[in-house]
Design a protein around this motif. Structure first.
Motif, PDB file in Angstrom:
ATOM      1  N   ASP A 182      41.963  20.035  14.104  1.00  0.00           N
ATOM      2  CA  ASP A 182      40.805  18.905  15.215  1.00  0.00           C
ATOM      3  C   ASP A 182      39.260  20.183  15.485  1.00  0.00           C
ATOM      4  OD1 ASP A 182      42.175  16.652  15.312  1.00  0.00           O
ATOM      5  OD2 ASP A 182      43.730  18.345  16.940  1.00  0.00           O
ATOM      6  N   HIS A 183      40.049  21.148  16.437  1.00  0.00           N
ATOM      7  CA  HIS A 183      38.751  22.430  16.709  1.00  0.00           C
ATOM      8  C   HIS A 183      39.003  23.663  16.386  1.00  0.00           C
ATOM      9  CE1 HIS A 183      38.416  18.812  19.417  1.00  0.00           C
ATOM     10  NE2 HIS A 183      39.203  18.972  20.017  1.00  0.00           N
ATOM     11  N   VAL A 184      37.928  24.321  15.444  1.00  0.00           N
ATOM     12  CA  VAL A 184      37.921  25.570  15.083  1.00  0.00           C
ATOM     13  C   VAL A 184      36.636  25.946  16.302  1.00  0.00           C
ATOM     14  CG1 VAL A 184      37.880  26.657  12.960  1.00  0.00           C
ATOM     15  CG2 VAL A 184      38.796  24.859  12.390  1.00  0.00           C
ATOM     16  N   PHE A 185      37.001  27.171  16.244  1.00  0.00           N
ATOM     17  CA  PHE A 185      36.191  28.390  16.957  1.00  0.00           C
ATOM     18  C   PHE A 185      35.874  29.231  15.758  1.00  0.00           C
ATOM     19  CE2 PHE A 185      38.158  25.733  20.317  1.00  0.00           C
ATOM     20  CZ  PHE A 185      37.499  25.430  19.955  1.00  0.00           C
TER      21      PHE A 185
ATOM     22  N   LEU B  29      41.188  27.098  26.236  1.00  0.00           N
ATOM     23  CA  LEU B  29      41.756  25.996  25.605  1.00  0.00           C
ATOM     24  C   LEU B  29      43.066  25.246  26.592  1.00  0.00           C
ATOM     25  CD1 LEU B  29      42.151  26.965  21.659  1.00  0.00           C
ATOM     26  CD2 LEU B  29      40.526  24.877  23.121  1.00  0.00           C
ATOM     27  N   THR B  30      43.901  26.249  27.194  1.00  0.00           N
ATOM     28  CA  THR B  30      44.765  25.692  28.281  1.00  0.00           C
ATOM     29  C   THR B  30      44.842  24.379  28.740  1.00  0.00           C
ATOM     30  OG1 THR B  30      46.182  27.644  27.301  1.00  0.00           O
ATOM     31  CG2 THR B  30      47.197  26.252  29.367  1.00  0.00           C
ATOM     32  N   PRO B  31      44.177  24.934  29.855  1.00  0.00           N
ATOM     33  CA  PRO B  31      43.665  23.379  30.543  1.00  0.00           C
ATOM     34  C   PRO B  31      43.478  22.616  30.067  1.00  0.00           C
ATOM     35  CG  PRO B  31      42.547  24.914  31.089  1.00  0.00           C
ATOM     36  CD  PRO B  31      43.244  25.918  30.006  1.00  0.00           C
ATOM     37  N   LEU B  32      42.728  21.689  29.081  1.00  0.00           N
ATOM     38  CA  LEU B  32      42.418  20.951  28.707  1.00  0.00           C
ATOM     39  C   LEU B  32      43.286  20.264  26.945  1.00  0.00           C
ATOM     40  CD1 LEU B  32      38.856  22.489  26.784  1.00  0.00           C
ATOM     41  CD2 LEU B  32      39.122  21.280  29.284  1.00  0.00           C
ATOM     42  N   GLY B  33      44.586  21.107  27.174  1.00  0.00           N
ATOM     43  CA  GLY B  33      45.737  20.131  26.530  1.00  0.00           C
ATOM     44  C   GLY B  33      45.076  20.259  25.351  1.00  0.00           C
ATOM     45  N   ILE B  34      44.642  21.384  24.894  1.00  0.00           N
ATOM     46  CA  ILE B  34      44.045  21.240  22.722  1.00  0.00           C
ATOM     47  C   ILE B  34      45.596  22.824  22.990  1.00  0.00           C
ATOM     48  CG2 ILE B  34      43.249  22.606  21.582  1.00  0.00           C
ATOM     49  CD1 ILE B  34      40.994  20.895  23.069  1.00  0.00           C
ATOM     50  N   ASP B  35      46.248  22.742  21.942  1.00  0.00           N
ATOM     51  CA  ASP B  35      47.155  23.844  21.145  1.00  0.00           C
ATOM     52  C   ASP B  35      46.461  24.710  20.391  1.00  0.00           C
ATOM     53  OD1 ASP B  35      49.158  22.406  22.724  1.00  0.00           O
ATOM     54  OD2 ASP B  35      50.067  21.306  21.140  1.00  0.00           O
ATOM     55  N   LEU B  36      46.553  26.102  21.249  1.00  0.00           N
ATOM     56  CA  LEU B  36      46.026  27.064  20.104  1.00  0.00           C
ATOM     57  C   LEU B  36      47.043  26.979  19.231  1.00  0.00           C
ATOM     58  CD1 LEU B  36      43.369  28.484  18.690  1.00  0.00           C
ATOM     59  CD2 LEU B  36      44.260  29.947  20.218  1.00  0.00           C
ATOM     60  N   MET B  37      47.228  27.473  17.671  1.00  0.00           N
ATOM     61  CA  MET B  37      47.988  26.846  16.304  1.00  0.00           C
ATOM     62  C   MET B  37      47.536  28.035  15.851  1.00  0.00           C
ATOM     63  SD  MET B  37      49.238  23.984  17.341  1.00  0.00           S
ATOM     64  CE  MET B  37      50.331  24.342  15.953  1.00  0.00           C
ATOM     65  N   GLU B  38      46.461  28.317  15.142  1.00  0.00           N
ATOM     66  CA  GLU B  38      46.446  29.454  14.460  1.00  0.00           C
ATOM     67  C   GLU B  38      44.908  30.629  14.908  1.00  0.00           C
ATOM     68  OE1 GLU B  38      46.069  29.955   9.935  1.00  0.00           O
ATOM     69  OE2 GLU B  38      46.777  27.606  10.693  1.00  0.00           O
ATOM     70  N   ALA B  39      45.109  31.575  14.277  1.00  0.00           N
ATOM     71  CA  ALA B  39      43.533  33.143  14.781  1.00  0.00           C
ATOM     72  C   ALA B  39      43.973  33.867  13.131  1.00  0.00           C
ATOM     73  CB  ALA B  39      43.880  33.569  15.556  1.00  0.00           C
ATOM     74  N   ARG B  40      42.916  34.228  12.916  1.00  0.00           N
ATOM     75  CA  ARG B  40      43.044  34.305  11.845  1.00  0.00           C
ATOM     76  C   ARG B  40      41.345  35.605  12.016  1.00  0.00           C
ATOM     77  NH1 ARG B  40      43.159  31.262   6.386  1.00  0.00           N
ATOM     78  NH2 ARG B  40      44.799  29.084   6.461  1.00  0.00           N
ATOM     79  N   THR B  41      41.375  36.748  11.412  1.00  0.00           N
ATOM     80  CA  THR B  41      40.192  37.745  11.183  1.00  0.00           C
ATOM     81  C   THR B  41      39.532  37.693   9.672  1.00  0.00           C
ATOM     82  OG1 THR B  41      41.230  38.876  13.435  1.00  0.00           O
ATOM     83  CG2 THR B  41      39.849  40.009  12.005  1.00  0.00           C
ATOM     84  N   VAL B  42      38.550  37.785   9.785  1.00  0.00           N
ATOM     85  CA  VAL B  42      37.976  38.110   8.139  1.00  0.00           C
ATOM     86  C   VAL B  42      36.706  39.309   8.823  1.00  0.00           C
ATOM     87  CG1 VAL B  42      38.971  36.038   7.012  1.00  0.00           C
ATOM     88  CG2 VAL B  42      36.644  35.962   8.532  1.00  0.00           C
ATOM     89  N   GLY B  43      36.346  40.196   7.737  1.00  0.00           N
ATOM     90  CA  GLY B  43      35.296  40.299   7.443  1.00  0.00           C
ATOM     91  C   GLY B  43      34.475  40.434   7.472  1.00  0.00           C
ATOM     92  N   ASP B  44      32.704  40.707   7.353  1.00  0.00           N
ATOM     93  CA  ASP B  44      31.373  40.572   7.398  1.00  0.00           C
ATOM     94  C   ASP B  44      31.454  39.881   5.722  1.00  0.00           C
ATOM     95  OD1 ASP B  44      30.328  40.159   9.840  1.00  0.00           O
ATOM     96  OD2 ASP B  44      30.722  42.480   9.864  1.00  0.00           O
ATOM     97  N   ARG B  45      32.364  39.500   5.369  1.00  0.00           N
ATOM     98  CA  ARG B  45      32.027  38.973   3.498  1.00  0.00           C
ATOM     99  C   ARG B  45      31.984  37.050   3.170  1.00  0.00           C
ATOM    100  NH1 ARG B  45      34.239  43.526   4.285  1.00  0.00           N
ATOM    101  NH2 ARG B  45      36.549  42.152   5.087  1.00  0.00           N
TER     102      ARG B  45
ATOM    103  N   ALA C   3      41.632  26.351  16.335  1.00  0.00           N
ATOM    104  CA  ALA C   3      42.262  27.552  15.725  1.00  0.00           C
ATOM    105  C   ALA C   3      40.686  28.327  15.735  1.00  0.00           C
ATOM    106  CB  ALA C   3      42.154  27.401  13.710  1.00  0.00           C
ATOM    107  N   VAL C   4      40.985  30.195  15.609  1.00  0.00           N
ATOM    108  CA  VAL C   4      40.265  30.871  16.068  1.00  0.00           C
ATOM    109  C   VAL C   4      39.612  31.698  15.021  1.00  0.00           C
ATOM    110  CG1 VAL C   4      39.002  32.665  17.553  1.00  0.00           C
ATOM    111  CG2 VAL C   4      40.654  30.568  18.612  1.00  0.00           C
ATOM    112  N   LEU C   5      38.159  31.920  14.103  1.00  0.00           N
ATOM    113  CA  LEU C   5      38.053  32.520  13.629  1.00  0.00           C
ATOM    114  C   LEU C   5      37.695  33.353  14.025  1.00  0.00           C
ATOM    115  CD1 LEU C   5      38.574  33.617  10.307  1.00  0.00           C
ATOM    116  CD2 LEU C   5      36.218  31.918  10.093  1.00  0.00           C
ATOM    117  N   ILE C   6      38.233  34.449  13.918  1.00  0.00           N
ATOM    118  CA  ILE C   6      37.385  36.127  14.293  1.00  0.00           C
ATOM    119  C   ILE C   6      36.314  36.746  13.099  1.00  0.00           C
ATOM    120  CG2 ILE C   6      37.463  38.229  15.282  1.00  0.00           C
ATOM    121  CD1 ILE C   6      40.288  36.559  16.923  1.00  0.00           C
TER     122      ILE C   6
END
Length: 252
Positions: free
Chosen positions: A67-70, A35-51, A10-13
């Motif tokens: 498994d992984h969060v960026f 992530l694609t060539p590493l065989g890791i499925d990106l399942m979710e992304a969220r965007t939050v402010g500076d709080r 998942a990605v947290l922006i």
């Protein structure tokens, strides 16, 4: 898409500038491509402010589900760069100056240039390990399954090179695309649905293109899966079915 679950991510922006529209995020796309060539499925992304409360809540939800969060953004020298403190709060650990990060930054800046603001970039949650930054030296960090990186795209992408060896990778996803020309997706919806129902271990996507004016109208069909033979067979059968209906296609 496979009998063996792939690692998920998942990605947290993070950043008010993203939510306000002043800055356009491109990091999500870069991470997905990474992530694609590493065989890791990106399942979710969220965007939050500076709080901090929003960052903590989102991060705890994502790190428990994947498994992984960026994370991207909020690790610079200014007052609104609060990601390190928020990550520390999410993990329930203190945030302090990391000796190695401090040494890196001291080498980076000359006498009188290593200001208190720049020193803030050496603050890392306890238990965290550094992520190298070959562009500006100011490091990101990893704690648990969370990788905390800069928001500046060029820096974030450079940091990914140090992240890659740390990831639990999976089987690579293979894809085939069929370009259907002169036909909208509604006209082939039933054919695509039947193909998807016949091969539930694969992913079938439909992406229309060309709207209005003199643009060529059509649909891009994408088949994805971890078994290349199954993907090839699905592409062959779907192509044959479309041709039998008198539809012009091109396989890419």
């Amino acid at each position: 898409m496979t009998d063996h679950p792939a690692p998920t991510a998942a990605v947290l922006i993070i950043g008010d500038e993203i939510l306000s529209g002043r800055t356009q995020d491109v990091n999500l796309n870069a991470i997905a491509r990474f992530l694609t060539p590493l065989g890791i499925d990106l399942m979710e992304a969220r965007t939050v402010g500076d709080r901090q409360d929003q960052i903590v809540a989102a991060l705890n939800a994502l790190r428990s589900a994947h498994d992984h969060v960026f994370t991207t953004g909020g690790i610079g020298p200014t007052h609104d760069d609060i990601t390190a403190d928020a990550v520390g709060a999410a993990f329930g650990v203190a945030v302090s100056e990391h000796p190695e990060a401090l040494a890196i930054l001291e080498r980076r800046y000359g006498p009188g240039e290593f200001t208190a603001a720049r020193r803030r970039m050496a603050r890392i949650p306890e238990g965290g390990s550094l992520i190298a930054n070959p562009v500006t030296d100011a490091p990101g960090f990893q704690i648990g399954n969370v990788f905390v990186m800069a928001g500046v795209p060029r820096i974030m992408e450079a940091m990914l090179q140090d992240v890659a060896p740390r990831l639990a990778a999976g089987a690579v996803v293979h894809s085939r695309a069929i370009r259907v020309v002169g036909v909208g997706e509604s006209a082939i919806a039933d054919v695509l649905r039947a193909a998807a129902e016949g091969r539930p271990d694969l992913s079938f996507g439909s992406y229309p293109f060309g709207f209005g004016g003199d643009q060529t109208v059509g649909t891009q069909l994408v088949i994805r899966g971890r078994d290349s033979r199954k993907v090839d067979a699905a592409e062959h059968d779907l192509s044959q079915e479309l041709r039998s209906l008198g539809i012009d296609i091109a396989v890419t």
